[in-house]
Design a protein around this motif. Structure first.
Motif, PDB file in Angstrom:
ATOM      1  N   THR A  13     -27.100 -18.709 -50.285  1.00 14.05           N
ATOM      2  CA  THR A  13     -26.864 -18.037 -51.364  1.00 14.05           C
ATOM      3  C   THR A  13     -26.706 -18.301 -52.943  1.00 14.05           C
ATOM      4  OG1 THR A  13     -26.060 -16.392 -49.408  1.00 14.05           O
ATOM      5  CG2 THR A  13     -25.110 -15.068 -52.218  1.00 14.05           C
ATOM      6  N   PRO A  14     -27.819 -18.511 -53.604  1.00 11.40           N
ATOM      7  CA  PRO A  14     -27.469 -18.533 -54.763  1.00 11.40           C
ATOM      8  C   PRO A  14     -26.062 -18.400 -55.325  1.00 11.40           C
ATOM      9  CG  PRO A  14     -30.131 -17.619 -54.655  1.00 11.40           C
ATOM     10  CD  PRO A  14     -28.641 -17.213 -53.249  1.00 11.40           C
ATOM     11  N   CYS A  15     -25.683 -19.394 -56.196  1.00 12.33           N
ATOM     12  CA  CYS A  15     -24.971 -19.485 -57.749  1.00 12.33           C
ATOM     13  C   CYS A  15     -23.153 -19.628 -56.635  1.00 12.33           C
ATOM     14  CB  CYS A  15     -24.335 -18.106 -57.851  1.00 12.33           C
ATOM     15  SG  CYS A  15     -25.698 -17.720 -59.353  1.00 12.33           S
ATOM     16  N   GLU A  16     -23.734 -20.054 -55.039  1.00 18.90           N
ATOM     17  CA  GLU A  16     -22.615 -20.262 -54.084  1.00 18.90           C
ATOM     18  C   GLU A  16     -22.209 -21.619 -53.677  1.00 18.90           C
ATOM     19  OE1 GLU A  16     -22.118 -17.727 -50.777  1.00 18.90           O
ATOM     20  OE2 GLU A  16     -21.717 -16.453 -51.775  1.00 18.90           O
ATOM     21  N   TYR A  17     -21.553 -22.072 -53.711  1.00 25.54           N
ATOM     22  CA  TYR A  17     -20.725 -23.679 -53.474  1.00 25.54           C
ATOM     23  C   TYR A  17     -21.024 -23.471 -51.528  1.00 25.54           C
ATOM     24  CZ  TYR A  17     -18.389 -24.318 -58.006  1.00 25.54           C
ATOM     25  OH  TYR A  17     -18.296 -24.393 -58.808  1.00 25.54           O
ATOM     26  N   TYR A  59     -24.334 -29.095 -53.019  1.00 26.76           N
ATOM     27  CA  TYR A  59     -23.721 -28.484 -53.865  1.00 26.76           C
ATOM     28  C   TYR A  59     -22.454 -27.446 -53.327  1.00 26.76           C
ATOM     29  CZ  TYR A  59     -22.662 -25.852 -58.152  1.00 26.76           C
ATOM     30  OH  TYR A  59     -22.515 -24.871 -59.643  1.00 26.76           O
ATOM     31  N   GLN A 107     -18.065 -27.335 -54.408  1.00 26.28           N
ATOM     32  CA  GLN A 107     -16.810 -26.882 -55.080  1.00 26.28           C
ATOM     33  C   GLN A 107     -16.268 -28.230 -55.719  1.00 26.28           C
ATOM     34  OE1 GLN A 107     -13.898 -24.672 -54.223  1.00 26.28           O
ATOM     35  NE2 GLN A 107     -12.619 -24.466 -55.960  1.00 26.28           N
ATOM     36  N   ASN A 158     -22.410 -33.351 -60.222  1.00 21.17           N
ATOM     37  CA  ASN A 158     -22.800 -31.365 -59.819  1.00 21.17           C
ATOM     38  C   ASN A 158     -23.705 -31.420 -61.155  1.00 21.17           C
ATOM     39  OD1 ASN A 158     -21.779 -30.679 -57.346  1.00 21.17           O
ATOM     40  ND2 ASN A 158     -20.711 -29.328 -58.269  1.00 21.17           N
ATOM     41  N   SER A 204     -33.179 -25.910 -57.912  1.00 20.76           N
ATOM     42  CA  SER A 204     -32.321 -24.618 -59.586  1.00 20.76           C
ATOM     43  C   SER A 204     -33.000 -23.345 -58.839  1.00 20.76           C
ATOM     44  CB  SER A 204     -33.716 -24.923 -60.358  1.00 20.76           C
ATOM     45  OG  SER A 204     -34.984 -24.651 -60.281  1.00 20.76           O
ATOM     46  N   ASP A 205     -33.856 -23.104 -57.885  1.00 19.67           N
ATOM     47  CA  ASP A 205     -33.434 -22.006 -57.163  1.00 19.67           C
ATOM     48  C   ASP A 205     -32.323 -20.953 -56.717  1.00 19.67           C
ATOM     49  OD1 ASP A 205     -36.529 -21.736 -58.065  1.00 19.67           O
ATOM     50  OD2 ASP A 205     -37.355 -21.299 -56.050  1.00 19.67           O
ATOM     51  N   ASP A 252     -29.284 -22.040 -58.010  1.00 21.28           N
ATOM     52  CA  ASP A 252     -28.097 -22.285 -58.781  1.00 21.28           C
ATOM     53  C   ASP A 252     -27.533 -23.386 -59.011  1.00 21.28           C
ATOM     54  OD1 ASP A 252     -29.427 -20.650 -60.815  1.00 21.28           O
ATOM     55  OD2 ASP A 252     -28.072 -18.819 -59.492  1.00 21.28           O
ATOM     56  N   TRP A 253     -28.185 -24.532 -57.885  1.00 24.15           N
ATOM     57  CA  TRP A 253     -27.269 -25.539 -58.039  1.00 24.15           C
ATOM     58  C   TRP A 253     -27.395 -26.642 -59.798  1.00 24.15           C
ATOM     59  CZ3 TRP A 253     -28.419 -29.061 -52.855  1.00 24.15           C
ATOM     60  CH2 TRP A 253     -27.611 -27.684 -51.791  1.00 24.15           C
TER      61      TRP A 253
END
Length: 352
Positions: A238-242, A321, A323, A333, A348-349, A351-352
Motif C-alpha cells: 500500500t503506497p505511503c505505508e511502512y 521501506y 519506519q 530511506n 516510487s510507485d 512512495d518509498w
C-alpha cells in the motif's frame, strides 16, 4: 584483485596472511594464468604479480593515490588489463570492507559508502557503488566479481553493476575478517567449466564449514527481475505505508531484508511462484546458513528475531521501506532513490 587495506584489516595482519595464501594458491594454476594484486596499506599503493608462489612488484602508484578513489580502481584495472593483453577473460576480487549499497554524497564525511574503507585519522572514505560501476565502464566485461567483504550481495548493488560483470559472488551478510581462504579459492578462479562460480563459492565456504550464506547472481536477467518485483509488489504494498518486516530474515540492518523471504511472505502463492521463476534465473546458486559467523562480539543481527529456513532463504538482500527508528535508518530511506534499482523497479510507485 583489489585489496583496499588502509584500515583495520590491513593493520591486523589479514592483508599479509591473505597474500601468503595467494602465493600458495598460485602454485596450482597454469603458468600462463595471470594473478595480479593491487594493495594499499599506509603507503603508496602498488601492484604485484603473483607467480608460482612468489610475488613480483610490477607498478607503484604515487603517494597521493588513495584506494578509496574510484579513479584508482580504474587505473589499477587498466594497468592489469593492458599487461595481460593476451587474456580473454577477467575476474575481479573486491577485498576490504563493504556496507552493501549504502550511499552518501558527502565526500568529506566518515559515511561515504559502500566499498573500500580507507581510514585516515577520524575520517574514513569509501566508494559509492555507482562510482564503482562508472570506474568499470568501457573496460572489457568482467566474467565475475568475487566480493570478499561484508553484505555486498544485495539486489541494489548487483543491479548497479549489471552492465560491467556477468556473475557476482558474495554474501548478503557479515563475514569474518579472515574472508576467503585464497589457497583454495585462487585455483577455482581458473576453472573453465560452465559452473565455475559454484566451485569458487564452495571453496570459499570450505574453512567455514558452510556457515556463511553465499550466493551467485547472473546479471543478464536483472532488468526482468526488476519488472517482476514491481509486478509482485503491486499486489500487496500500500503506497505511503511502512512495511511490516518482523520475523523476516535480515542481514545487517533491518532494511536489508532477504528478497525471497519478503516476496514469499507477502504475495499470494500464485504471484510468488511467478516472481520466483524470474528470481531463480538471476540467483542461480546459493548456499544456505541458518546462522552466520562474524568477528564481532555484537553482531548487527539478532538471530532471535527470525528463523531462517532454506525455503525462506534467497541469499540476496533488498531494501524494504520501514519506519526509521534511528537517524541511520532514516538516511537509508532518503537515499535509496539514488540507486538504479529504485528507478527500474519503480519503487516510487509505492512512495518509498
Amino acid at each position: 584483485m583489489y585489496m583496499a587495506a588502509d584500515n583495520n584489516l590491513g593493520d591486523n595482519g589479514y592483508l599479509t596472511s591473505d597474500i601468503r595464501e595467494m602465493m600458495t594458491g598460485s602454485k596450482m594454476i597454469a603458468s600462463n594464468d595471470r594473478l595480479y594484486v593491487f594493495y594499499s596499506k599506509r603507503s603508496a599503493p602498488r601492484i604485484y604479480q603473483v607467480v608460482q608462489g612468489d610475488t613480483i612488484r610490477r607498478y607503484t602508484f604515487t603517494d597521493d593515490t588513495h584506494s578509496s578513489d574510484p579513479a584508482t580502481l580504474r587505473k589499477a584495472l587498466e594497468w592489469m588489463i593492458r599487461d595481460a593483453q593476451d587474456t580473454n577473460e577477467y575476474g575481479l576480487v573486491l577485498w576490504g570492507h563493504s556496507t552493501g549499497w549504502e550511499i552518501s554524497n558527502t565526500l568529506a564525511s566518515s559515511r561515504r559508502r559502500a566499498y573500500g574503507a580507507e581510514s585516515n585519522g577520524s575520517i574514513t572514505t569509501w566508494m559509492n557503488i555507482p562510482d564503482v560501476a562508472k570506474a568499470l565502464e568501457g573496460l572489457p566485461p568482467l566474467l565475475f566479481i568475487l566480493a570478499d567483504c561484508c553484505i555486498f550481495q544485495c539486489v541494489e548493488t548487483a543491479y548497479e553493476l549489471r552492465n560491467n560483470v556477468d556473475y557476482i559472488i558474495g554474501s548478503p551478510a557479515e563475514i569474518p575478517n579472515a574472508g576467503a581462504s585464497y589457497s583454495t579459492v585462487i585455483p577455482a578462479f581458473y576453472n573453465h567449466t560452465a559452473t565455475f562460480y559454484q566451485v569458487i563459492t564452495e571453496n570459499y565456504n570450505t574453512d567455514y564449514h558452510g556457515h556463511l550464506p553465499l550466493s551467485v547472481i547472473k546479471t543478464s536477467k536483472m532488468e526482468h527481475l526488476a519488472q517482476a518485483t514491481h509486478a509482485a509488489m503491486t499486489t500487496f504494498v500500500t503506497p505511503c505505508e511502512y512495511q511490516e518486516a518482523s520475523g523476516l530474515i535480515y542481514y545487517y540492518n533491518k532494511n536489508m531484508i532477504d528478497m525471497n523471504d519478503f516476496i514469499r511472505s507477502n504475495a499470494s502463492e500464485e504471484v510468488y511462484q511467478t516472481w520466483k521463476k524470474q528470481f531463480d534465473e538471476v540467483v542461480i546458486y546459493k548456499q544456505f546458513a541458518a546462522r552466520w559467523m562474524t568477528d564481532s562480539s555484537q553482531p548487527h543481527v539478532d538471530f532471535n528475531d527470525f528463523t531462517a529456513t532454506e525455503e525462506k532463504y534467497g541469499g540476496v538482500s533488498m531494501f524494504v521501506y520501514q519506519q526509521p527508528k534511528t537517524s541511520f535508518l532514516k538516511k537509508i530511506n532518503e537515499t535509496i532513490n539514488q540507486m538504479s534499482w529504485y528507478q527500474d523497479a519503480r519503487l516510487s510507485d509505492f512512495d518509498w
